[in-house]
Scaffold this motif. Structure first.
Motif, mmCIF file in Angstrom:
data_model
loop_
_atom_site.group_PDB
_atom_site.id
_atom_site.type_symbol
_atom_site.label_atom_id
_atom_site.label_comp_id
_atom_site.label_asym_id
_atom_site.label_seq_id
_atom_site.Cartn_x
_atom_site.Cartn_y
_atom_site.Cartn_z
ATOM 1 N N TYR A 107 40.688 17.199 -46.579
ATOM 2 C CA TYR A 107 40.188 18.532 -46.221
ATOM 3 C C TYR A 107 39.371 19.114 -47.368
ATOM 4 N N THR A 110 35.947 17.246 -47.542
ATOM 5 C CA THR A 110 35.013 17.616 -46.476
ATOM 6 C C THR A 110 34.169 18.817 -46.876
ATOM 7 N N LYS A 111 34.763 19.770 -47.586
ATOM 8 C CA LYS A 111 34.053 21.000 -47.943
ATOM 9 C C LYS A 111 33.428 20.952 -49.328
ATOM 10 N N ARG A 147 35.865 7.431 -42.701
ATOM 11 C CA ARG A 147 35.087 8.619 -43.037
ATOM 12 C C ARG A 147 34.654 8.619 -44.499
ATOM 13 N N GLU A 151 30.905 9.003 -46.276
ATOM 14 C CA GLU A 151 30.693 10.134 -47.174
ATOM 15 C C GLU A 151 30.299 9.676 -48.572
ATOM 16 N N LEU A 158 30.325 14.405 -43.610
ATOM 17 C CA LEU A 158 31.496 14.944 -42.923
ATOM 18 C C LEU A 158 31.321 16.424 -42.607
ATOM 19 N N TYR A 159 30.840 17.192 -43.566
ATOM 20 C CA TYR A 159 30.649 18.622 -43.350
ATOM 21 C C TYR A 159 29.611 18.855 -42.252
#
Length: 777
Positions: A107, A110-111, A147, A151, A158-159
């Motif tokens: 998580y 992703t950001k 994933r 990335e 992903l984002y």
């Protein structure tokens, strides 16, 4: 000369500004210690059951993500801390913390922007090592590794994909769409809870316009790829000042650059950087871009602003109609596919899936032999005399019905639901490619229900109706991935004696099966009631962190592993012989009570002579004994009982050992508890005592032997009560089947058809509820 001079430093800076080659920014020691303390608090929450932590359960993870969201420069430090704890847990065999830490790490990644490539590769290597472990560790690790591989090569993928799918942004290169459907039963959840949730969702989505989401995607992609060479403040100011048309042009250019590079077999990180540098120069101009590459801006003055990850698009629904779930799913498909809906929402065109009306079979009287060589040459153009078709003309028929090549797994409707079909995830949303040739599953519906066990019983009814309708229409399944989620919300009028609200049976079971679900989702129940008790804030300028919405967002994004629950069907026979038998289903519990009323004297089941009057009713119970060998062993008993309860979920993980009990992992057994009346005679006279007998079975038939009538209560829902019952039968609900499926099965060979029929006959209907890890052994 100007262009050559600009290209030279670009090549030199490309090596030094890639995320994998950046010099890590050292945070102050107290900041790293603060992150370390937050991670340790999450670990203590997972490792201990201390009552002192119960008040803060679920808050530690949320506060950890909030710290990184407010200050993105903390992301690399948090990634290093989480990765170090994961490697420690691997070496010390602390498996219970691996999946929660891995979800937290993914998580953050992703950001995040500016994370070193070496951290991505270490995380990928860690996930690959987890593939040797049993499920669910290998399943979650495989999803993360897929994933991470994309990335690492193409930062920001992903984002970008998450925002495009969740916000339904138009993109031809990534046409996937997702939507969260939040269903609340107004009869089970108080109006204050409904209004509080609706206000929180609306307040968050007012800030998430399509223009703002496109600006976030462009900013995140450029910062993730360019790193320190990106003048983040100037970039955001430029995007804010850009008109809608120019913003869409930049957005589609960035999406094309990312998706085209990510779709290549061997994506080049350097090539991706060069393409985004061109977009960056077109945005800020060559001079401003050059100042950013050479570090001409003041780092303190131009601190990289936070790029939020917008919450998914959530629609709020009060569940008042039995067919409401199916109607909402059809309307979700309508905008993109431009389908025409009839009044009853049945006219769905599937772009060639359904047989054309022109090619429909019509009964025509044939006067010829049906053999091609007997037809006149004028009926059709003849093949060449030397062709193989002419040689085998005597073995072929002319004018027969053209078969459509349906895959065997499509004819088996049971393959749509269980693993590895409907709920398997890969690098694409929900992991669904083409269920049928030429029809892509571009839509993902995340259905989230709030309530207690009664709401889950209603969800099971809607799910069964949806699957049954699909066997007749076959319209949603080929194009839609359905994901089910559950958050327990209890009725406020039933407080527990301890002051803490007791969760329902299914929520308690999911908390035991997946500790991260129990720590993250089950703790929302008291938080939702606290939110409902707070007065609504009318000050829209004040920024409030929506805790409940953030946890819901985290759950629907990271909860990818389903736990499957058996749905049971019950057939009910009434005392009134003119009344047709009723059929219903239940998910968690069926409770039987003895009515005070009796059958009339001319009833169909008179009381046997010699049976002593006493409390309860004389019942005849016939059930299939649950054996580890799965051999059929039927048991029939007669006893007097005051009631019985059939539960589909085990009360605890500690099961009584014995040859007649199911293994802990087998949740397709019914746990039956019968309150038996035992008669004893002594000098004082007759007395009656109550004894509770328990056994397990896959199916059961119960009939009242005397004049007592029964009352059935399904899933603890008073609205689903059946009275004046004399007999009922319970069995696992099978996969729905219809004439449409049988007609399609005619297109398969007779041997394959018989095999498919035999396999589908015993296939039970399982309803999946998504969790973070599935069942952790």
């Amino acid at each position: 000369m100007e262009s050559s001079g600009e290209n030279a430093p670009r090549a030199d800076r490309t090596i030094s500004t890639q995320p994998g080659c950046e010099t890590p920014i050292r945070l102050p020691k107290d900041v790293e210690l603060d992150l370390e303390r937050s991670v340790q608090a999450v670990l203590r929450e997972l490792s201990a059951q201390a009552p002192a932590l119960h008040s803060n359960q679920g808050m530690w993870r949320w506060s950890l993500h909030k710290k990184v969201e407010r200050d993105p420069s903390r992301s690399p430090a948090l990634v290093r801390i989480l990765l170090r704890e994961l490697e420690k847990a691997e070496s010390q065999e602390l498996r219970h913390v691996i999946i929660p830490l891995l979800h937290t790490l993914m998580y953050v990644l992703t950001k995040a922007t500016g994370v070193a490539e070496e951290l991505y590769r270490r995380t990928y290597a860690f996930c690959m090592r987890l593939l040797t472990l049993p499920a669910p560790y290998c399943t979650v690790a495989l999803d993360c590794a897929i994933r991470l591989k994309t990335e690492t090569a193409v930062p920001g993928t992903l984002y970008q994909r998450l925002v495009i799918a969740e916000q339904n942004l138009p993109s031809e290169l990534y046409p996937y769409q997702e939507r969260v459907f939040l269903f609340v039963d107004p009869e089970l959840v108080s109006p204050s809870v409904c209004s509080a949730l609706l206000l929180e969702i609306q307040a968050a989505q007012e800030q998430q316009t399509p223009e703002a989401c496109m600006r976030h995607v462009v900013s995140h992609a450029l910062q993730a790829a360019l790193g320190e060479a990106c003048h983040a403040g100037a970039l955001q100011r430029k995007l804010q000042a850009s008109p809608r048309r120019a913003l869409e042009r930049y957005f589609h250019a960035v999406v094309a650059a990312v998706e085209q590079m990510a779709s290549e077999p061997s994506p080049s990180r350097e090539g991706h950087l060069e393409r985004l540098e061109e977009i960056y120069c077109s945005l800020l101009g060559p001079a401003a871009a050059a100042r950013g590459r050479y570090g001409g801006h003041d780092a303190l003055q131009d601190r990289p602003p936070s790029i939020p990850l917008p919450s998914p698009y959530i629609t709020f629904h009060l569940w008042t109609d039995e067919e409401q779930l199916w109607k909402e799913l059809v309307l979700f498909l309508r905008p993109r596919s431009q389908l025409r809906l009839s009044a009853d929402l049945e006219a769905l065109d599937l772009q060639g899936l359904l047989p054309d009306r022109e090619s429909a079979r019509v009964s025509v009287l044939s006067t010829d032999s049906g053999i091609e060589r007997d037809l006149p040459w004028g009926a059709d153009e003849p093949p060449a005399p030397s062709s193989p078709e002419m040689e085998h003309a005597g073995l072929r028929r002319k004018g027969g019905i053209k078969k459509r090549a349906w895959p065997l797994d499509i004819l088996m409707l049971s393959s749509w639901d269980g693993p590895p079909g409907l709920h398997r995830r890969t690098g694409r949303p929900s992991g669904d490619g083409e269920l049928l040739p030429g029809v892509s599953r571009l839509h993902t519906a995340r259905v989230l229900v709030l309530g207690d066990d009664r709401m889950l019983g209603r969800l099971a009814q809607a799910y069964h109706s949806l699957r049954k309708r699909e066997t007749q229409k076959f319209c949603l399944t080929p194009r839609l991935s359905l994901q089910l989620y559950y958050i327990p919300v209890l009725a406020p009028e039933k407080p527990a004696a301890s002051g803490q609200p007791e969760l329902g049976e299914l929520a308690t079971f999911l908390g035991r099966a997946d500790p991260w679900y129990g720590s993250t989702v089950n703790t929302l129940c008291p938080a939702i009631h606290k939110l409902a008790a707070m007065p609504p804030s009318l000050d829209s300028s004040r920024t409030v962190d929506p805790f409940i919405l953030d946890v819901i967002t985290y759950y629907v994004r990271m909860g990818t592993q389903p736990v499957y629950f058996q749905i049971y069907t019950v057939k009910i026979f009434f005392s009134d012989l003119s009344q047709d038998p009723a059929e219903d289903i239940f998910l968690t519990e069926l409770k039987v009570k003895i009515q005070d009323s009796k059958l009339p004297k001319d009833g169909f089941s008179p009381r046997r002579r010699g049976v002593a009057e006493g409390p309860g009713a004389e019942l005849s119970i016939c059930y299939q004994k649950a054996l580890l060998s799965h051999r059929a062993q039927e048991v029939t008993v007669s006893l007097r009982a005051t009631g019985l309860v059939l539960k589909a979920l085990p009360a605890s993980d500690i099961e009584v050992s014995g040859p007649t009990h199911c293994p802990v992992t087998d949740y397709t057994c019914l746990n039956v508890s019968v309150t038996e009346v035992v008669k004893t005679s002594n000098l004082a006279g007759r007395s009656f005592s109550m004894v509770t007998n328990t056994f397990r079975t896959a199916d059961i038939r119960i009939q009242s032997q005397d004049q007592r009538l029964l009352t059935l209560l399904l899933d603890k829902d008073s609205r689903r009560t059946f009275r004046d019952v004399v007999r009922f039968e319970v069995a696992p609900c099978p996969e729905p089947c219809s004439g449409t499926q049988k007609s399609k099965a005619l297109w398969v060979s007779s041997h394959q058809q018989e095999m498919e029929r035999t396999t589908a006959k015993c296939k039970p209907l399982l309803m999946p509820i998504n969790t973070f890890s599935g069942i952790v052994q």
